[in-house]
Design an enzyme around this catalytic site. Sequence first.
Site, PDB file in Angstrom:
ATOM      1  N   GLU A 206       0.832  -1.200   0.000  1.00 28.77           N
ATOM      2  CA  GLU A 206       0.000   0.000   0.000  1.00 28.77           C
ATOM      3  C   GLU A 206       0.868   1.253   0.000  1.00 28.77           C
ATOM      4  OE1 GLU A 206      -2.120   3.290   2.116  1.00 28.77           O
ATOM      5  OE2 GLU A 206      -0.426   2.094   2.846  1.00 28.77           O
TER       6      GLU A 206
ATOM      7  N   LYS B 252      -6.380 -12.242  -8.884  1.00 26.52           N
ATOM      8  CA  LYS B 252      -4.968 -11.870  -8.983  1.00 26.52           C
ATOM      9  C   LYS B 252      -4.264 -12.436  -7.759  1.00 26.52           C
ATOM     10  CE  LYS B 252      -1.746  -8.003  -9.411  1.00 26.52           C
ATOM     11  NZ  LYS B 252      -0.909  -8.436  -8.272  1.00 26.52           N
TER      12      LYS B 252
END
Length: 647
Positions: free
Chosen positions: A31, A107
Amino acid sequence: MKKEEYLEKVALANLWMRAYYEKDEPLASDEEYDALIRELRVFEEQNKDEVSKDSPTQKIAPTIQSEFKKIAHLKRMWSMEDVFDESELRAWAKRAKCEKNFFIEPKFDGASLNLLYENGKLVSGATRGDGEVGEDITLNVFEIENIPKNIAYKKRIEIRGEVVILKDDFEKINEKRALLNQSLFANPRNAASGSLRQLDTSITKERNLKFYPWGVGENTLNFTKHSEVMQFVRDLGFLKDDFIKLCANLDEVLKAYDELLTLREKKPMMMDGMVVRVDDLALCEELGYTVKFPKFMAAFKFPALEKTTRLIGINLQVGRSGVITPVAVLEPVNLDGVVVKSATLHNFDEIARLDVKINDFVSVIRSGDVIPKITKVFKERREGLEMEISHPKLCPTCQSELLDEGTLIKCQNIDCEDRLVNSIIHFVSKKCLNIDGLGENIVELLYKHKKITTLESIFHLKFSDFEGLEGFKEKKINNLLNAIEQARECELFRFITALGIEHIGEVAAKKLSLSFGKEWHKQSFEAYVNLEGFGEQMALSLCEFTRVNHTRIDEFYKLLNLKIEKLEVKSDSVIFGKTFVITGTLSRPRDEFKALIENLGGKVSGSVSKKTDYVLFGEEAGSKLSKAKELEVKCIDESAFNELVKE
């Protein structure tokens, strides 16, 4: 952002990228890295003439530096553009000139791999590398069981996909590394990448890696849709995930995203998003590529479960048995919609293993309802303001002196307020004094109204103590008081178990009862440690507990009529002296089988070893049964066990 600041951020992003790709040792969370890259992109879009050629946005990955040979891909392996919300997804679709017929799949968060097949045989395997050239890890690829070594297609083809480690296997790998005092992997992705790049192929083999294909490179296939290509690939013998869809429009894509997000915790492997791709191969060819990404596909990322924050302090919690648990106080960070302000550190050995200090930057992960935990300390980002975390000397609640065992630090005061309610709940539970009707909620209610203030006060409860309390009528009160009276007549080993002494469970309590009777709490360290099955840690715990509480135990003897059960074993039994392990679901409670085995002179162990004589298994038996078969231990079901004990 000024040009100077932009260049500093480019340098920082490159530092983080090299650590991630070359060393499998990230210096920042995904992140945090994604946010930095987005800052660079904003500047570059607004200042096209000042874009640095060194920017990570202009390349796929750093140049390879490793002990593996380099191997060129026949066709470039591209990264994917990330999108983080509906508006970004729709903006991507608009740029892709596509509003319908999307191929979507999970994913997986692993390591990308390129496989080259010629004449139906696997000839090489390579990492993504910089997209043009990867590392030749062919020998390790041959150790991945679910990668076909031969396929029915004879023409040259590159098959690409993701190598992952299942969550359960990841935990086992880290448990083993902890026992060997090796550094732990921060997450399954790093473990997968590190496992592929082993010089010792046997290590790769034991890691139980899985390969999931997601595309092809060089090929001479004649399909018109990507979905057809992937069906062809999977028909060659490759794994197929059960969540692969064709979506007619973006609304269906968004619906699929929400559905996949709900499966995030249930999937056996880590996912960090959903791949969205134009299914029409002719349109894909027309759209082409940017410097870094294909224009026809994107990664629709999930909210982060792992973020970087700063550890700003330590709180100490006192558990039922008095164990002090250190809890990290964090600068608040939002993880998947939850504001996280603290994370467990388990014990002080964990603090030493992590080498974590106050004011360190740390990576925090949250998974489902599991308590957030620190997975990594970014020591490279220390600023000189960090402070060591020292072992406490006094209980944070009652201020009594703590017992420091190294790994565990304990408060031995059984009246300590923080441990009292849990101590009482344990004391009256089924395996201890078994006071029917005195459950967790009732204990908390009585404690709240100061009707119970110590363990002994249970036996001083009167009818009037319950009057006026919600839910208590005459019959219920009398039943509970009768149950308390009946509990005065109990076996000594149950009383010892009820005290909640660290490391002393039911089996150890029985051994103490049979060996020393009511004088069990007045023995020496040597007497304890010489008992079969007792170690130094158990003996030390007993000595410290009885030193603090020996007069309390004598007071309990005045309240209770404790019985010492004589274990009458049949020395002529066929299972006399035999060791059993019980696993799986049986027709009766496991305790009943355990009692029967012990009455017939056998022993019950919690783990399988070469010294195990029998494994009694029921339905859904797990790893213990598998290990028993590996060690050629005799395995019997319930029917065979019943026949055995009849002999």
